[in-house]
Design an enzyme around this catalytic site. Sequence first.
Site, PDB file in Angstrom:
ATOM      1  N   CYS A   1       0.819  -1.219   0.000  1.00 25.67           N
ATOM      2  CA  CYS A   1       0.000   0.000   0.000  1.00 25.67           C
ATOM      3  C   CYS A   1       0.851   1.266   0.000  1.00 25.67           C
ATOM      4  CB  CYS A   1      -0.956  -0.018   1.193  1.00 25.67           C
ATOM      5  SG  CYS A   1      -0.144  -0.054   2.814  1.00 25.67           S
TER       6      CYS A   1
ATOM      7  N   HIS B   1      -2.589   1.198   6.799  1.00 31.79           N
ATOM      8  CA  HIS B   1      -2.970   1.106   5.386  1.00 31.79           C
ATOM      9  C   HIS B   1      -3.166   2.513   4.837  1.00 31.79           C
ATOM     10  CE1 HIS B   1      -4.257  -0.960   1.804  1.00 31.79           C
ATOM     11  NE2 HIS B   1      -5.390  -0.286   1.763  1.00 31.79           N
TER      12      HIS B   1
ATOM     13  N   HIS C   1      -5.977   1.563  -4.427  1.00 27.11           N
ATOM     14  CA  HIS C   1      -4.981   1.108  -3.452  1.00 27.11           C
ATOM     15  C   HIS C   1      -4.476  -0.279  -3.819  1.00 27.11           C
ATOM     16  CE1 HIS C   1      -7.948  -1.404  -0.826  1.00 27.11           C
ATOM     17  NE2 HIS C   1      -8.397  -1.302  -2.046  1.00 27.11           N
TER      18      HIS C   1
END
Length: 516
Positions: free
Chosen positions: A429, A480, A492
Amino acid sequence: MKKSLLSAVMLSSIALTAVGSPIAAAADDFDSQIQQQDKKIADLQNQQASAQSQIEALEGQVSAINTKAQDLLTKQDTLRKESAQLKQEIKDLQERIEKREATIQKQARETQVKNTSSNYIDAVLNADSLADAVGRIQAMSTIVKANQDLVQQQKEDKQAVEAKKAENEAKQKELADNQAALESQKGDLLAKQADLNVLKTSLAAEQATAEDKKADLNRKKAEAEAEQARIREQARLAEQARQQAAQEKAEKEAREQAAAQAAQTQALSSASTTTESSSAAQSSSEESKAPESSTTEESTSTESSTTTENSSTGSSSTESSSTEESTVPESSTQESTPANTESSSSSSNTNVNNNTNNSTNNSTNNSTTNNNNNNNTVTPAPTPTPTPAPAPAPNPSGSVNGAAIVAEAYKYIGTPYVWGGKDPSGFDCSGFTRYVYLQVTGRDIGGWTVPQESAGTKISVSQAKAGDLLFWGSAGGTYHVAISLGGGQYIHAPQPGENVKVGSVQWYTPDFAVSM
């Protein structure tokens, strides 16, 4: 003759000895310097080998963290499957409950209308024989027991489902915490590896003899030192973010505590006012039966008490209004004061309304005064002066072309997730967001989530626009990150086994955003 020859030979020997001694000494000195240089080079090589061993050890630790992360992500996948199974069980249970709900309600109504004891008596009295009576009683007992068992089973099933849901949520929170810890540990390892790279390049620069090779090593050393400084700055910003998050949490808790105390104070004041008003009303009713003189005195006392109580109520209302404007929502602080008589209720409401109106009028007057003062201030228009057309300036730091960021991010749709990946062969990420911003702006926003929190201004998720960053987890401990597309969507690198894709805040909601 022989003596002359012998003298000449001896003189020549002495002369040669005098010349050869400095040459031998110089040779010995060169040998010593060479040996010292060889020893220095060997020491540098040993130090470089030691540094390389440390780097390899750290790389092994990074690999171990990768393995641990994969294990955690595998557990997450298992938890997601268990959660899906649990949802299906809940759905099946709800369907069974709905099917039995009509029967249970019907039986409940019959139980309310006819109690069980009278039903048993009717069954015995209406029986044709003793055996018939016993059979009816057994049948009724069986039905009642079956209904009780059914209700108990439903209750136990619901409790079991709630327990499983709570356990599942606790495990998911634990995994999120572990992921945040892994992100932090990954940042520490990157910093240590940068330090060791500086050491390695420094030793290599000392060992190099050729100027071109030494210059190249010095350049690499400078790059390593710059990387070291960047990572240290990221660590400083990460620590600053953690401290800011802790301060915000403490301030929030203080506000909540103050609001709770204010609500408690108002509740106690309202309860006290209600009790005193009720007592005064009851006392007035009882004393009205006494002689006129006593009635007059008690009535006077009651009116005085009521006036004092109403004043207290107005003051309490004013304080409550002030508290509501600063910290507490209206729904959590406003409470109605019940009254036992019309007179006390009317008096209390009148005082409260008067205080409220006075406060409102004062606020309105102050606002009007400020507006008038502002309107009366006149700023003279500056004299226009001709200026040459300026050259186009580059975008200021922190201002990002959201459309360009989104366009670059869409290029990597379908790229596989690789934990620790930082290039198009595979992204995690934070590696994905870092790479996109590096390509569009040339700016390095950090190699993991926490430094990226400091890349812009923290805002709410609803304020995020295209090109901003979205974060999951608390500030200073995020796990994240994604790039906002606007309209409640983001792009993402989600998790192992999946590819870079578009997601929605409706299904996976971030905790905060950072305006870029």
